[in-house]
Design a protein around this motif. Structure first.
Motif, PDB file in Angstrom:
ATOM      1  N   ASP A  42      94.499  36.991  42.454  1.00 47.42           N
ATOM      2  CA  ASP A  42      93.215  36.597  41.875  1.00 47.42           C
ATOM      3  C   ASP A  42      92.435  35.682  42.810  1.00 47.42           C
ATOM      4  O   ASP A  42      91.207  35.768  42.913  1.00 47.42           O
ATOM      5  CB  ASP A  42      93.438  35.878  40.538  1.00 47.42           C
ATOM      6  CG  ASP A  42      93.664  36.844  39.391  1.00 47.42           C
ATOM      7  OD1 ASP A  42      93.723  38.059  39.637  1.00 47.42           O
ATOM      8  OD2 ASP A  42      93.782  36.379  38.243  1.00 47.42           O
ATOM      9  N   ASP A  43      93.158  34.806  43.504  1.00 47.02           N
ATOM     10  CA  ASP A  43      92.492  33.853  44.379  1.00 47.02           C
ATOM     11  C   ASP A  43      91.925  34.550  45.618  1.00 47.02           C
ATOM     12  O   ASP A  43      90.850  34.176  46.117  1.00 47.02           O
ATOM     13  CB  ASP A  43      93.466  32.746  44.788  1.00 47.02           C
ATOM     14  CG  ASP A  43      92.740  31.486  45.212  1.00 47.02           C
ATOM     15  OD1 ASP A  43      91.730  31.131  44.581  1.00 47.02           O
ATOM     16  OD2 ASP A  43      93.178  30.849  46.178  1.00 47.02           O
ATOM     17  N   ILE A  44      92.625  35.540  46.130  1.00 42.25           N
ATOM     18  CA  ILE A  44      92.081  36.315  47.254  1.00 42.25           C
ATOM     19  C   ILE A  44      90.777  36.990  46.835  1.00 42.25           C
ATOM     20  O   ILE A  44      89.787  36.994  47.573  1.00 42.25           O
ATOM     21  CB  ILE A  44      93.102  37.354  47.749  1.00 42.25           C
ATOM     22  CG1 ILE A  44      94.335  36.659  48.343  1.00 42.25           C
ATOM     23  CG2 ILE A  44      92.466  38.286  48.787  1.00 42.25           C
ATOM     24  CD1 ILE A  44      95.479  37.601  48.650  1.00 42.25           C
ATOM     25  N   ARG A  45      90.776  37.531  45.619  1.00 44.61           N
ATOM     26  CA  ARG A  45      89.554  38.171  45.118  1.00 44.61           C
ATOM     27  C   ARG A  45      88.411  37.155  45.007  1.00 44.61           C
ATOM     28  O   ARG A  45      87.257  37.468  45.320  1.00 44.61           O
ATOM     29  CB  ARG A  45      89.818  38.821  43.759  1.00 44.61           C
ATOM     30  CG  ARG A  45      88.737  39.806  43.328  1.00 44.61           C
ATOM     31  CD  ARG A  45      89.154  40.548  42.068  1.00 44.61           C
ATOM     32  NE  ARG A  45      90.373  41.297  42.252  1.00 44.61           N
ATOM     33  CZ  ARG A  45      90.445  42.486  42.844  1.00 44.61           C
ATOM     34  NH1 ARG A  45      89.346  43.039  43.325  1.00 44.61           N
ATOM     35  NH2 ARG A  45      91.594  43.117  42.960  1.00 44.61           N
ATOM     36  N   GLU A  46      88.733  35.942  44.586  1.00 41.34           N
ATOM     37  CA  GLU A  46      87.712  34.893  44.498  1.00 41.34           C
ATOM     38  C   GLU A  46      87.165  34.554  45.884  1.00 41.34           C
ATOM     39  O   GLU A  46      85.952  34.340  46.049  1.00 41.34           O
ATOM     40  CB  GLU A  46      88.313  33.650  43.844  1.00 41.34           C
ATOM     41  CG  GLU A  46      87.347  32.474  43.712  1.00 41.34           C
ATOM     42  CD  GLU A  46      86.164  32.768  42.815  1.00 41.34           C
ATOM     43  OE1 GLU A  46      85.125  32.085  42.973  1.00 41.34           O
ATOM     44  OE2 GLU A  46      86.257  33.672  41.961  1.00 41.34           O
ATOM     45  N   LEU A  47      88.029  34.502  46.883  1.00 42.77           N
ATOM     46  CA  LEU A  47      87.585  34.213  48.246  1.00 42.77           C
ATOM     47  C   LEU A  47      86.686  35.321  48.784  1.00 42.77           C
ATOM     48  O   LEU A  47      85.714  35.052  49.504  1.00 42.77           O
ATOM     49  CB  LEU A  47      88.799  34.026  49.161  1.00 42.77           C
ATOM     50  CG  LEU A  47      89.640  32.775  48.904  1.00 42.77           C
ATOM     51  CD1 LEU A  47      90.915  32.807  49.736  1.00 42.77           C
ATOM     52  CD2 LEU A  47      88.842  31.509  49.210  1.00 42.77           C
ATOM     53  N   LEU A  48      86.986  36.558  48.444  1.00 41.04           N
ATOM     54  CA  LEU A  48      86.132  37.669  48.868  1.00 41.04           C
ATOM     55  C   LEU A  48      84.741  37.552  48.241  1.00 41.04           C
ATOM     56  O   LEU A  48      83.727  37.836  48.887  1.00 41.04           O
ATOM     57  CB  LEU A  48      86.770  39.001  48.488  1.00 41.04           C
ATOM     58  CG  LEU A  48      88.066  39.379  49.224  1.00 41.04           C
ATOM     59  CD1 LEU A  48      88.656  40.664  48.652  1.00 41.04           C
ATOM     60  CD2 LEU A  48      87.828  39.532  50.729  1.00 41.04           C
ATOM     61  N   LYS A  49      84.693  37.112  46.975  1.00 35.66           N
ATOM     62  CA  LYS A  49      83.392  36.915  46.330  1.00 35.66           C
ATOM     63  C   LYS A  49      82.603  35.809  47.024  1.00 35.66           C
ATOM     64  O   LYS A  49      81.385  35.936  47.234  1.00 35.66           O
ATOM     65  CB  LYS A  49      83.595  36.561  44.854  1.00 35.66           C
ATOM     66  CG  LYS A  49      84.130  37.694  44.000  1.00 35.66           C
ATOM     67  CD  LYS A  49      84.335  37.235  42.563  1.00 35.66           C
ATOM     68  CE  LYS A  49      84.920  38.338  41.699  1.00 35.66           C
ATOM     69  NZ  LYS A  49      85.197  37.860  40.310  1.00 35.66           N
ATOM     70  N   LEU A  50      83.290  34.721  47.377  1.00 37.96           N
ATOM     71  CA  LEU A  50      82.609  33.633  48.075  1.00 37.96           C
ATOM     72  C   LEU A  50      82.103  34.088  49.443  1.00 37.96           C
ATOM     73  O   LEU A  50      80.997  33.744  49.856  1.00 37.96           O
ATOM     74  CB  LEU A  50      83.564  32.443  48.235  1.00 37.96           C
ATOM     75  CG  LEU A  50      83.874  31.645  46.967  1.00 37.96           C
ATOM     76  CD1 LEU A  50      85.041  30.697  47.212  1.00 37.96           C
ATOM     77  CD2 LEU A  50      82.644  30.862  46.517  1.00 37.96           C
ATOM     78  N   ALA A  51      82.905  34.862  50.137  1.00 44.08           N
ATOM     79  CA  ALA A  51      82.530  35.319  51.472  1.00 44.08           C
ATOM     80  C   ALA A  51      81.319  36.244  51.438  1.00 44.08           C
ATOM     81  O   ALA A  51      80.633  36.407  52.458  1.00 44.08           O
ATOM     82  CB  ALA A  51      83.710  36.027  52.130  1.00 44.08           C
ATOM     83  N   ALA A  52      81.042  36.838  50.277  1.00 45.16           N
ATOM     84  CA  ALA A  52      79.865  37.709  50.164  1.00 45.16           C
ATOM     85  C   ALA A  52      78.567  36.929  50.373  1.00 45.16           C
ATOM     86  O   ALA A  52      77.518  37.522  50.638  1.00 45.16           O
ATOM     87  CB  ALA A  52      79.846  38.399  48.805  1.00 45.16           C
ATOM     88  N   GLY A  53      78.636  35.603  50.291  1.00 41.34           N
ATOM     89  CA  GLY A  53      77.454  34.781  50.529  1.00 41.34           C
ATOM     90  C   GLY A  53      77.197  34.483  51.993  1.00 41.34           C
ATOM     91  O   GLY A  53      76.250  33.747  52.315  1.00 41.34           O
ATOM     92  N   LEU A  54      78.010  35.036  52.888  1.00 43.29           N
ATOM     93  CA  LEU A  54      77.857  34.798  54.326  1.00 43.29           C
ATOM     94  C   LEU A  54      77.130  35.961  54.992  1.00 43.29           C
ATOM     95  O   LEU A  54      77.304  37.122  54.594  1.00 43.29           O
ATOM     96  CB  LEU A  54      79.237  34.649  54.982  1.00 43.29           C
ATOM     97  CG  LEU A  54      80.131  33.510  54.494  1.00 43.29           C
ATOM     98  CD1 LEU A  54      81.514  33.654  55.123  1.00 43.29           C
ATOM     99  CD2 LEU A  54      79.532  32.157  54.844  1.00 43.29           C
ATOM    100  N   ASP A  55      76.368  35.630  56.020  1.00 41.65           N
ATOM    101  CA  ASP A  55      75.855  36.713  56.850  1.00 41.65           C
ATOM    102  C   ASP A  55      76.942  37.097  57.852  1.00 41.65           C
ATOM    103  O   ASP A  55      77.994  36.446  57.949  1.00 41.65           O
ATOM    104  CB  ASP A  55      74.558  36.306  57.565  1.00 41.65           C
ATOM    105  CG  ASP A  55      74.709  35.055  58.429  1.00 41.65           C
ATOM    106  OD1 ASP A  55      75.816  34.825  58.966  1.00 41.65           O
ATOM    107  OD2 ASP A  55      73.728  34.305  58.562  1.00 41.65           O
ATOM    108  N   GLU A  56      76.712  38.158  58.604  1.00 39.46           N
ATOM    109  CA  GLU A  56      77.742  38.682  59.510  1.00 39.46           C
ATOM    110  C   GLU A  56      78.156  37.661  60.562  1.00 39.46           C
ATOM    111  O   GLU A  56      79.337  37.549  60.907  1.00 39.46           O
ATOM    112  CB  GLU A  56      77.220  39.959  60.191  1.00 39.46           C
ATOM    113  CG  GLU A  56      78.248  40.693  61.036  1.00 39.46           C
ATOM    114  CD  GLU A  56      79.333  41.392  60.230  1.00 39.46           C
ATOM    115  OE1 GLU A  56      80.276  41.930  60.839  1.00 39.46           O
ATOM    116  OE2 GLU A  56      79.231  41.391  58.971  1.00 39.46           O
ATOM    117  N   GLN A  57      77.200  36.887  61.059  1.00 41.48           N
ATOM    118  CA  GLN A  57      77.523  35.917  62.105  1.00 41.48           C
ATOM    119  C   GLN A  57      78.462  34.835  61.588  1.00 41.48           C
ATOM    120  O   GLN A  57      79.450  34.492  62.246  1.00 41.48           O
ATOM    121  CB  GLN A  57      76.240  35.282  62.646  1.00 41.48           C
ATOM    122  CG  GLN A  57      76.490  34.264  63.757  1.00 41.48           C
ATOM    123  CD  GLN A  57      75.206  33.670  64.300  1.00 41.48           C
ATOM    124  OE1 GLN A  57      74.118  34.043  63.891  1.00 41.48           O
ATOM    125  NE2 GLN A  57      75.344  32.742  65.240  1.00 41.48           N
TER     126      GLN A  57
END
Length: 305
Positions: A148-163
């Protein structure tokens, strides 16, 4: 729910407050009438509030006496007006007078329909179900929380641009044989790939090929591996196979691993990587709320005690 807290817990706090020696005081502290307060506590805890308070204070008294507190002092703090009245109540509950309480015994709990008991110095302990709850087993909790926590981190990372997602940082190595983990992208990739590799070893499958680490692909990979990983852990646990030895022919040369140590390895380094990813996400998302990944908070948010 009141102010984000469990209502029953608020009622129990009112029952056990040192100042609330009467039903009226308990109810007032909980902003309820005595009638509705008693009804709510009895419905939620299966025990009337005054009876619960009396029982828990007697359990506390037994603990205090076992730690050489005086009978008079203990009687007073338990809410009794006289030593005689306290002694009669204590003797009825425990089968012996306060003066016969052994020094530092095993915690003495009185029978309770709700499993709620005194826990020193003045806290509560709630017993689990007689046969235990498999979902509260620490291994089960850690395995489910990890995914579940990995999934949460993926959601947070969606707020980053590619750089920012691929921004490289110095010193990013978790395990030498896994290669560099110097960006949020590589850390998230390794969180998932570790399970893909170990599951292949457990299942006797070929070494999984490396896949892309863009976020949509990582989400798909997690969706694919998570149920299979849970099934494998459950099956090993069901047959009591944590002491089994896996001979991994994918290693050069082949190596042997005890299955229990494999799961401990995966969870240990997954926890480290999740902390690392959170630290970097805070750096890259200064305005975002990035929690601590605490299993306690995760469980509470899922509505579990």
């Amino acid at each position: 729910m009141t102010n984000g807290r469990d209502r029953l817990r608020e009622l129990l706090d009112a029952v056990l407050d040192e100042e609330n020696t009467t039903l009226g005081a308990m109810a007032s502290d909980a902003f309820a009438s005595p009638y509705h307060f008693a009804r709510q506590v009895t419905k939620g805890a299966g025990e009337a509030p005054v009876a619960m308070r009396r029982r828990i204070l007697l359990e506390r008294a037994a603990w205090q006496l076992s730690n050489e507190a005086g009978v008079t002092e203990v009687a007073w703090t338990a809410g009794y007006d006289s030593v005689e009245g306290f002694s009669r109540a204590f003797s009825r509950a425990f089968g012996h007078p306060p003066s016969a309480t052994p020094a530092r015994p095993k915690m003495r709990w009185l029978p309770a329909v709700n499993g709620i008991h005194f826990h020193p110095p003045m806290a509560l302990w709630v017993e689990g179900e007689p046969r235990g709850r498999p979902d509260m087993d620490p291994t089960s909790l850690l395995v489910h929380h990890d995914l579940d926590d990995i999934r949460e981190l993926l959601k947070l990372a969606a707020g980053l641009d590619e750089q920012r997602y691929r921004h490289r940082r110095a010193g990013g190595v978790v395990l030498e044989w896994d290669g560099p983990e110097d960006s949020i992208a590589t850390v998230l990739d390794h969180l998932i790939r570790t399970k893909e590799v170990w599951l292949a070893s457990i299942e006797g499958a070929d070494q999984p090929r490396r896949q892309l680490d863009d976020l949509p692909t990582l989400v798909r990979r997690l969706d694919e591996i998570a149920p299979r990983w849970l099934d494998a852990v459950h099956e090993i646990d069901r047959r009591g196979g944590w002491g089994d030895t896996l001979i991994d022919a994918l290693c050069e040369p082949p190596e042997s691993f005890v299955l229990g140590s494999v799961l401990a390895h995966v969870l240990t380094y997954s926890a480290h990587r999740r902390v690392l990813a959170r630290q970097w996400l805070r750096d890259e998302l200064p305005g975002a709320t990035v929690d601590y990944g605490d299993p306690i908070m995760w469980l509470q948010q899922r509505g579990r005690p």
